[in-house]
Design a protein around this motif. Structure first.
Motif, PDB file in Angstrom:
ATOM      1  N   THR A 173       0.763  -1.151  -0.034  1.00 52.90           N
ATOM      2  CA  THR A 173       0.114  -0.015  -0.039  1.00 52.90           C
ATOM      3  C   THR A 173       0.848   1.287   0.078  1.00 52.90           C
ATOM      4  OG1 THR A 173      -1.812  -1.062   1.044  1.00 52.90           O
ATOM      5  CG2 THR A 173      -1.733   1.425   1.214  1.00 52.90           C
ATOM      6  N   GLY A 174       2.024   1.314   0.863  1.00 51.01           N
ATOM      7  CA  GLY A 174       2.911   2.347   0.897  1.00 51.01           C
ATOM      8  C   GLY A 174       3.683   2.537  -0.444  1.00 51.01           C
ATOM      9  N   ILE A 175       3.890   1.435  -1.064  1.00 49.69           N
ATOM     10  CA  ILE A 175       4.695   1.584  -2.418  1.00 49.69           C
ATOM     11  C   ILE A 175       3.915   2.128  -3.643  1.00 49.69           C
ATOM     12  CG2 ILE A 175       6.000   0.200  -4.283  1.00 49.69           C
ATOM     13  CD1 ILE A 175       7.002  -1.713  -1.925  1.00 49.69           C
ATOM     14  N   ALA A 181       1.548   8.788  -6.145  1.00 49.85           N
ATOM     15  CA  ALA A 181       1.531  10.164  -5.584  1.00 49.85           C
ATOM     16  C   ALA A 181       2.586  10.992  -6.784  1.00 49.85           C
ATOM     17  CB  ALA A 181       2.188  10.344  -4.336  1.00 49.85           C
ATOM     18  N   TYR A 182       3.791  10.321  -7.133  1.00 42.24           N
ATOM     19  CA  TYR A 182       4.695  10.835  -8.077  1.00 42.24           C
ATOM     20  C   TYR A 182       4.542  10.529  -9.381  1.00 42.24           C
ATOM     21  CZ  TYR A 182       6.317  12.577  -3.512  1.00 42.24           C
ATOM     22  OH  TYR A 182       6.794  13.069  -2.395  1.00 42.24           O
ATOM     23  N   GLY A 191       2.895   0.327 -16.796  1.00 40.80           N
ATOM     24  CA  GLY A 191       3.538   1.015 -15.594  1.00 40.80           C
ATOM     25  C   GLY A 191       3.643   0.237 -14.306  1.00 40.80           C
ATOM     26  N   GLY A 192       2.971  -0.921 -14.259  1.00 37.21           N
ATOM     27  CA  GLY A 192       2.839  -1.481 -12.957  1.00 37.21           C
ATOM     28  C   GLY A 192       2.014  -1.269 -11.831  1.00 37.21           C
ATOM     29  N   TYR A 193       1.164  -0.246 -12.141  1.00 37.14           N
ATOM     30  CA  TYR A 193       0.270   0.247 -10.915  1.00 37.14           C
ATOM     31  C   TYR A 193      -0.625  -1.110 -10.543  1.00 37.14           C
ATOM     32  CZ  TYR A 193      -4.288   1.718  -8.849  1.00 37.14           C
ATOM     33  OH  TYR A 193      -5.452   1.787  -8.132  1.00 37.14           O
ATOM     34  N   ARG A 194      -1.320  -1.584 -11.387  1.00 37.38           N
ATOM     35  CA  ARG A 194      -2.415  -2.737 -11.666  1.00 37.38           C
ATOM     36  C   ARG A 194      -1.818  -3.894 -10.624  1.00 37.38           C
ATOM     37  NH1 ARG A 194      -4.945  -2.452 -17.398  1.00 37.38           N
ATOM     38  NH2 ARG A 194      -6.930  -1.532 -16.783  1.00 37.38           N
ATOM     39  N   GLU A 195      -0.278  -4.201 -10.910  1.00 34.33           N
ATOM     40  CA  GLU A 195       0.386  -5.269 -10.361  1.00 34.33           C
ATOM     41  C   GLU A 195       0.386  -5.005  -8.689  1.00 34.33           C
ATOM     42  OE1 GLU A 195       0.620  -5.764 -14.484  1.00 34.33           O
ATOM     43  OE2 GLU A 195       1.169  -3.902 -13.264  1.00 34.33           O
ATOM     44  N   SER A 245      -5.423   7.385 -10.147  1.00 35.40           N
ATOM     45  CA  SER A 245      -4.883   8.700  -9.469  1.00 35.40           C
ATOM     46  C   SER A 245      -4.635   7.839  -8.286  1.00 35.40           C
ATOM     47  CB  SER A 245      -5.616   9.762  -9.538  1.00 35.40           C
ATOM     48  OG  SER A 245      -7.169   9.447  -9.015  1.00 35.40           O
ATOM     49  N   LEU A 246      -3.889   8.580  -7.425  1.00 33.52           N
ATOM     50  CA  LEU A 246      -3.827   8.033  -5.752  1.00 33.52           C
ATOM     51  C   LEU A 246      -5.077   8.109  -5.300  1.00 33.52           C
ATOM     52  CD1 LEU A 246      -1.965   7.272  -3.564  1.00 33.52           C
ATOM     53  CD2 LEU A 246      -1.682   9.746  -2.966  1.00 33.52           C
TER      54      LEU A 246
END
Length: 362
Positions: A173-175, A181-182, A191-195, A245-246
């Motif tokens: 969750t932190g990662i 955020a950035y 991009g790896g968000y879903r992973e 988004s975050l």
């Protein structure tokens, strides 16, 4: 003892609910329904996968990797390469065309996309296999969870599975928060968000199984889960988009979990009904539906061109022909679920019967 996914009819029904909602979401359903189901229908599958994680697997991580390769990577390649080889034929038939931005591939295009599939689980036919990001994301998320779990239990000597799962949940969750955020992209397709988010939901599935007996199972909890998801779909819309988004990441955590509860509890109720067999069959063949539902939509699009006198090129639109969809989204949904099951059942029948006929002839 860890439950077996193949013998858990209630989980199969929950998966059926999930894959049917995936098809509904792509079929042009009314806005309120799409908003509702996008709150949880993809997190549901990650949580279901985590539910079946066994701490004993940490002692045999390569066996775990082998099963993930067999269950996720190889099906991804099988369907992805098959559709790649058929791409130009689909273009020639008008199944995909310039209306959806598709054009024939050169030999170089085919070679490049085959390499992307093999080495990055990317480059698949987006107009017909657009939902295949899920296979890559679940593959990476499950391996990432296992790697972190082995690290925590072996190097940091965390003995309780639920403690290790909680640490992984908080860490990921932190990662994910930092990445969103950035706007940082990892070396993964899209991009790896879903992973990363998928690993969070996978950990939630592991934790849920650890504390399942402490969470009440009754009609009130089912109703409360529906209410939570519905509330978020109205007040704080979200979905598991690659560019979320975050705020969207945080917004999907709660309805993602309660959506899992809703589908899981519904599965436990429906398992006692005459619908259980059909729903379990759908859930156990969700891979085929995931792979073929966009292609199956084309049959309904062809019907729609006839009904409204549209040009045949409209069939190539992705994923459906828009407009006048108040009734057709139901037909798209039925076709998206039934046709893949029928096609694969016919294939299995022919595969069984043809060798027998040859033997008889000889």
């Amino acid at each position: 003892m860890t439950p077996n996914a193949k013998t858990r009819t209630d989980i199969s029904i929950a998966k059926a609910i999930g894959i049917i909602l995936v098809v509904v979401g792509h079929a042009g359903a009314p806005g309120w329904l799409s908003d509702f189901l996008y709150e949880f229908h993809m997190p549901l599958f990650f949580i279901a996968a985590g539910y079946f994680f066994s701490p004993a697997k940490a002692g045999q991580p390569w066996e775990f990797v082998g099963k993930r390769v067999k269950g996720l990577y190889l099906p991804f390649l099988k369907w992805g390469l098959a559709f790649l080889l058929l791409h130009n034929l689909f273009c020639h038939m008008g199944i995909i065309n310039s209306y959806c931005g598709a054009s024939p591939y050169t030999h170089t295009d085919i070679a490049k996309r085959a390499g992307w599939m093999i080495f990055m689980m990317a480059g698949y036919e987006n107009h017909l296999l657009g939902a295949f990001w899920f296979l890559r994301s679940l593959f990476v998320a499950s391996l990432l969870f296992m790697g972190l779990y082995c690290l925590l239990t072996r190097s940091f000597h965390i003995r309780k599975p639920e403690t290790a799962a909680l640490v992984i949940l908080l860490l990921m969750t932190g990662i994910t928060t930092y990445l969103r955020a950035y706007s940082i992209s990892l070396g993964v397709a899209q991009g790896g968000y879903r992973e990363c988010a998928g690993t969070v939901f996978y950990a939630i599935g592991v934790l849920y199984r650890s504390y399942e007996r402490k969470i009440p199972f009754n009609a009130w909890m089912l109703a409360a889960s529906v209410a939570v998801v519905a509330g978020f779909s109205v007040c704080c819309k979200s979905m598991m988009a690659y560019n979320a988004s975050l705020k969207m990441f945080y917004a999907i955590l709660v309805p993602g979990f309660f959506g899992w509860l809703m589908a899981y509890y519904a599965g436990r109720y429906l398992v006692r009904t005459p619908l259980s067999g059909a729903l379990a069959y759908i859930g156990n063949h969700s891979m085929e539906i995931l792979a073929l539902h966009f292609l199956s939509f084309k049959a309904v699009s062809a019907l729609k061109t006839v009904c409204y006198g549209l040009p045949a090129e409209e069939i190539g639109r992705h994923p459906i022909i828009g407009g006048n969809n108040e009734f057709f989204w139901i037909l798209y949904t039925l076709a998206g679920v039934a046709l893949p099951l029928g096609i694969c059942a016919l294939y299995r029948y022919l595969k069984r019967s043809l060798p027998l006929k040859q033997t008889t002839t000889d």
